[in-house]
Scaffold this active site. Structure first.
Site, PDB file in Angstrom:
ATOM      1  N   ARG A 243      31.417  55.157  12.839  1.00  0.00           N
ATOM      2  CA  ARG A 243      31.806  53.977  12.057  1.00  0.00           C
ATOM      3  C   ARG A 243      33.316  53.803  12.196  1.00  0.00           C
ATOM      4  NH1 ARG A 243      27.449  52.428  12.286  1.00  0.00           N
ATOM      5  NH2 ARG A 243      25.939  51.957  10.652  1.00  0.00           N
ATOM      6  N   GLU A 272      35.698  45.357  12.214  1.00  0.00           N
ATOM      7  CA  GLU A 272      34.779  44.701  13.156  1.00  0.00           C
ATOM      8  C   GLU A 272      33.970  43.563  12.534  1.00  0.00           C
ATOM      9  OE1 GLU A 272      32.269  48.136  14.218  1.00  0.00           O
ATOM     10  OE2 GLU A 272      30.594  47.096  13.273  1.00  0.00           O
ATOM     11  N   HIS A 304      30.009  47.337  19.163  1.00  0.00           N
ATOM     12  CA  HIS A 304      28.906  47.909  18.382  1.00  0.00           C
ATOM     13  C   HIS A 304      27.562  47.673  19.086  1.00  0.00           C
ATOM     14  CE1 HIS A 304      28.096  49.366  14.061  1.00  0.00           C
ATOM     15  NE2 HIS A 304      27.098  49.756  14.849  1.00  0.00           N
TER      16      HIS A 304
HETATM   17  P1  NAI Z   1      22.582  61.901  10.909  1.00  0.00           P
HETATM   18  O1  NAI Z   1      22.526  61.718   9.441  1.00  0.00           O
HETATM   19  O2  NAI Z   1      21.387  62.426  11.634  1.00  0.00           O
HETATM   20  O3  NAI Z   1      23.822  62.837  11.296  1.00  0.00           O
HETATM   21  C1  NAI Z   1      25.084  62.726  10.722  1.00  0.00           C
HETATM   22  C2  NAI Z   1      25.684  64.114  10.713  1.00  0.00           C
HETATM   23  O4  NAI Z   1      27.020  64.008  10.201  1.00  0.00           O
HETATM   24  C3  NAI Z   1      24.915  65.073   9.813  1.00  0.00           C
HETATM   25  O5  NAI Z   1      24.610  66.269  10.504  1.00  0.00           O
HETATM   26  C4  NAI Z   1      25.864  65.316   8.658  1.00  0.00           C
HETATM   27  O6  NAI Z   1      25.750  66.624   8.092  1.00  0.00           O
HETATM   28  C5  NAI Z   1      27.210  65.118   9.340  1.00  0.00           C
HETATM   29  N1  NAI Z   1      28.284  64.888   8.398  1.00  0.00           N
HETATM   30  C6  NAI Z   1      28.243  64.238   7.202  1.00  0.00           C
HETATM   31  N2  NAI Z   1      29.439  64.319   6.595  1.00  0.00           N
HETATM   32  C7  NAI Z   1      30.239  65.029   7.420  1.00  0.00           C
HETATM   33  C8  NAI Z   1      31.580  65.453   7.336  1.00  0.00           C
HETATM   34  N3  NAI Z   1      32.339  65.178   6.248  1.00  0.00           N
HETATM   35  N4  NAI Z   1      32.099  66.171   8.360  1.00  0.00           N
HETATM   36  C9  NAI Z   1      31.333  66.473   9.437  1.00  0.00           C
HETATM   37  N5  NAI Z   1      30.051  66.108   9.574  1.00  0.00           N
HETATM   38  C10 NAI Z   1      29.515  65.389   8.571  1.00  0.00           C
HETATM   39  O7  NAI Z   1      23.007  60.479  11.492  1.00  0.00           O
HETATM   40  P2  NAI Z   1      22.902  59.967  13.004  1.00  0.00           P
HETATM   41  O8  NAI Z   1      21.636  59.235  13.176  1.00  0.00           O
HETATM   42  O9  NAI Z   1      23.242  61.059  13.937  1.00  0.00           O
HETATM   43  O10 NAI Z   1      24.070  58.862  12.996  1.00  0.00           O
HETATM   44  C11 NAI Z   1      25.420  59.246  12.799  1.00  0.00           C
HETATM   45  C12 NAI Z   1      26.247  58.006  12.517  1.00  0.00           C
HETATM   46  O11 NAI Z   1      26.291  57.207  13.707  1.00  0.00           O
HETATM   47  C13 NAI Z   1      25.628  57.054  11.477  1.00  0.00           C
HETATM   48  O12 NAI Z   1      25.965  57.442  10.155  1.00  0.00           O
HETATM   49  C14 NAI Z   1      26.234  55.748  11.825  1.00  0.00           C
HETATM   50  O13 NAI Z   1      27.446  55.589  11.117  1.00  0.00           O
HETATM   51  C15 NAI Z   1      26.534  55.868  13.317  1.00  0.00           C
HETATM   52  N6  NAI Z   1      25.665  55.004  14.131  1.00  0.00           N
HETATM   53  C16 NAI Z   1      26.259  54.157  15.020  1.00  0.00           C
HETATM   54  C17 NAI Z   1      25.491  53.324  15.806  1.00  0.00           C
HETATM   55  C18 NAI Z   1      26.107  52.401  16.816  1.00  0.00           C
HETATM   56  O14 NAI Z   1      25.415  51.502  17.331  1.00  0.00           O
HETATM   57  N7  NAI Z   1      27.385  52.580  17.178  1.00  0.00           N
HETATM   58  C19 NAI Z   1      24.028  53.289  15.657  1.00  0.00           C
HETATM   59  C20 NAI Z   1      23.503  54.288  14.757  1.00  0.00           C
HETATM   60  C21 NAI Z   1      24.307  55.081  14.006  1.00  0.00           C
END
Ligand code: NAI
Length: 346
Positions: A243, A272, A304
Site C-alpha cells: 500500500r 493514488e 496498481h
Molecule cells: P496477508 O494478510 O496474507 O499477509 C500480510 C502479512 O503482513 C502477514 O503475514 C502479516 O503478519 C504481515 N504484517 C502485518 N503487520 C506487519 C508489520 N507491522 N510488520 C511486518 N509484517 C506485518 O496479505 P497478502 O494477501 O499477502 O497481501 C499483503 C498486502 O498486499 C495487502 O494488505 C494489500 O495491502 C497488498 N495488496 C496489493 C495488491 C496490488 O494490486 N498491488 C493486491 C493485493 C494486496
C-alpha cells in the site's frame, strides 16, 4: 441449491468505481437473488447517495469508507460493505461496527498475480527492458546505461510474508537469492525455503532488494521515512506493491536524490486515489510529488495493476458474490472484517 434458510430473498448491491472488467467478471459470477447496480463513480461523501435502495455496496481500494460515508450508507439502509480487494485500510471499522454495518473483503484471490508482478518490476528495473525495448525500436542498439546485476546471490528482503510474500519467496528462491523476512508472524513455509527472520532494522540494513508486502496499518504507515532512510543498505532496490503509504514518498525522493535508494519500483502510491485507474493522459498532472518521481530514470511505476490477472479477477468476483450471498442468507459474510483485526494479523 435450495436456500430455505435465507434471511432475505433478494439483495440489491451498488457497485462503486465500476470498470468494464469489474462488470464483466461480477456479472459472470452473479447469482439470481443478487441484483447488481453498477456505477462508475468512486464512493465518496458526494456519491454515497447513489446506494439508495441497496442493502449492500461493493467498493474498491481507493473508495472512501470513512465515517461520513459510512453514516450516509447506514442511513440509506445499507447493511453490508463488500470490498472487492484484500486490504481494508480505507474502512473506518470502528464506525462501521458502531453503525451495525458488516464489512467483508476478498482475503485471497491470487497471491501469484501480485508476487509475479512484483518480480516483473524487479526484473524490469534491474535489466531496464522498458528502456531497451524503446531503444531497439528506434534502431539504437547501444548498451550504455542498461547494465543490471545478477539476482543470484543477492539478499532479497520481504517485509510481510503473508500469502503474497510467501509466493514471492518461492519465486525469489528460484533466482538463487538469500532470503530475509520480517513479519509479526513468521511463515513456516518461508522458513522451510531458508528465509531468515530478522528485525526491521536488520532487514533494512542487509537487503539488496527490499520488497514491501505488508498491509497498511498504524505500525507500517511510513515505514520508509526520513528517519529510517539511513538504515537502508546504500543503493537498495526498493519495491512497494503493498500500500502506498507504507512509504513516505517525499522521503523516497530524498533517498533517490542522495543515492541511498538505488532504484524504486512502485505499484502503489500514497496519493493514488486522485490518479490511478483513470485515463488522465489528456489532463495536466497536478501532483508535483508524483511528477518528480516520474523524472527519475531509476524509478518504475505501475498504476496498481499487480492484482490484474484473469485468475485474480475471476476469484475476486466469485468471493465478492459469495460474501454478499452469505450475508443475504445468514446475515454474516464469508470473509468478515472486524475492528478487532485492526490490532492483529489481517
Ligand atoms: P496477508 O494478510 O496474507 O499477509 C500480510 C502479512 O503482513 C502477514 O503475514 C502479516 O503478519 C504481515 N504484517 C502485518 N503487520 C506487519 C508489520 N507491522 N510488520 C511486518 N509484517 C506485518 O496479505 P497478502 O494477501 O499477502 O497481501 C499483503 C498486502 O498486499 C495487502 O494488505 C494489500 O495491502 C497488498 N495488496 C496489493 C495488491 C496490488 O494490486 N498491488 C493486491 C493485493 C494486496
Amino acid at each position: 441449491m435450495i436456500q430455505l434458510w435465507c434471511l432475505g430473498s433478494h439483495m440489491r448491491t451498488t457497485i462503486f468505481s465500476t470498470k468494464p472488467y469489474d462488470r464483466q467478471f461480477l456479472e459472470t459470477s452473479r447469482k439470481d437473488a443478487i441484483e447488481l447496480h453498477f456505477v462508475e463513480a468512486h464512493l465518496s461523501p458526494e456519491t454515497a447517495r447513489l446506494a439508495e435502495g441497496s442493502e449492500a455496496v461493493c467498493a474498491f481500494v481507493n473508495d472512501d469508507l470513512g465515517e461520513s460515508v459510512l453514516r450516509q450508507l447506514a442511513n440509506l439502509g445499507v447493511r453490508l460493505v463488500a470490498l472487492r480487494c484484500a486490504g481494508f485500510n480505507n474502512v473506518d471499522l470502528v464506525t462501521a461496527k458502531s453503525l451495525g454495518l458488516s464489512v467483508a473483503r476478498v482475503p485471497a484471490y491470487s497471491p501469484h498475480s501480485v508476487a509475479e508482478h512484483t518480480m516483473a518490476i524487479v526484473l524490469t528495473l534491474n535489466r531496464k527492458t522498458h528502456r531497451a525495448h524503446n531503444r531497439v525500436r528506434e534502431g539504437n542498439f547501444a548498451l550504455d546505461g542498461l547494465m543490471g546485476f545478477d539476482l543470484n546471490g543477492k539478499t532479497f528482503g520481504i517485509v510481510g510474508t503473508g500469502k503474497i510474500g510467501e509466493v514471492l519467496s518461492k519465486i525469489v528462491h528460484g533466482f538463487g537469492c538469500e532470503l530475509l523476512g520480517h513479519d509479526i508472524a513468521p511463515s513456516p513455509s518461508c522458513e522451510a525455503l531458508g528465509m531468515a527472520y530478522v528485525s526491521r532494522e536488520e532487514i533494512f540494513a542487509r537487503s539488496d532488494i527490499l520488497s514491501l508486502n505488508c498491509p497498511l496499518t498504524p505500525e507500517t504507515h511510513h515505514m520508509i521515512r526520513k528517519e529510517t532512510l539511513s538504515l537502508l543498505k546504500p543503493g537498495v532496490m526498493l519495491i512497494n506493491t503493498g500500500r502506498g503509504a507504507v512509504i513516505d514518498t517525499r522521503a523516497a525522493i530524498r533517498g533517490l536524490k542522495n543515492g541511498r535508494i538505488g532504484s524504486l519500483g512502485l505499484d502503489v502510491y500514497e496519493e493514488e486515489a486522485d490518479l490511478f485507474f483513470e485515463d488522465l493522459s489528456g489532463h495536466v498532472l497536478r501532483d508535483d510529488v508524483f511528477a518528480r518521481l516520474l523524472t527519475f530514470p531509476n524509478v518504475l511505476i505501475t498504476g496498481h495493476q499487480a492484482f490484474f490477472t484473469e485468475e485474480a479477477l475471476g476469484n475476486i468476483a466469485d468471493t465478492t458474490i459469495a460474501n454478499i450471498d452469505a450475508f443475504r442468507c445468514t446475515g454474516v459474510p464469508v470473509h468478515a472484517v472486524s475492528v478487532e483485526r485492526l490490532a492483529g494479523k489481517p
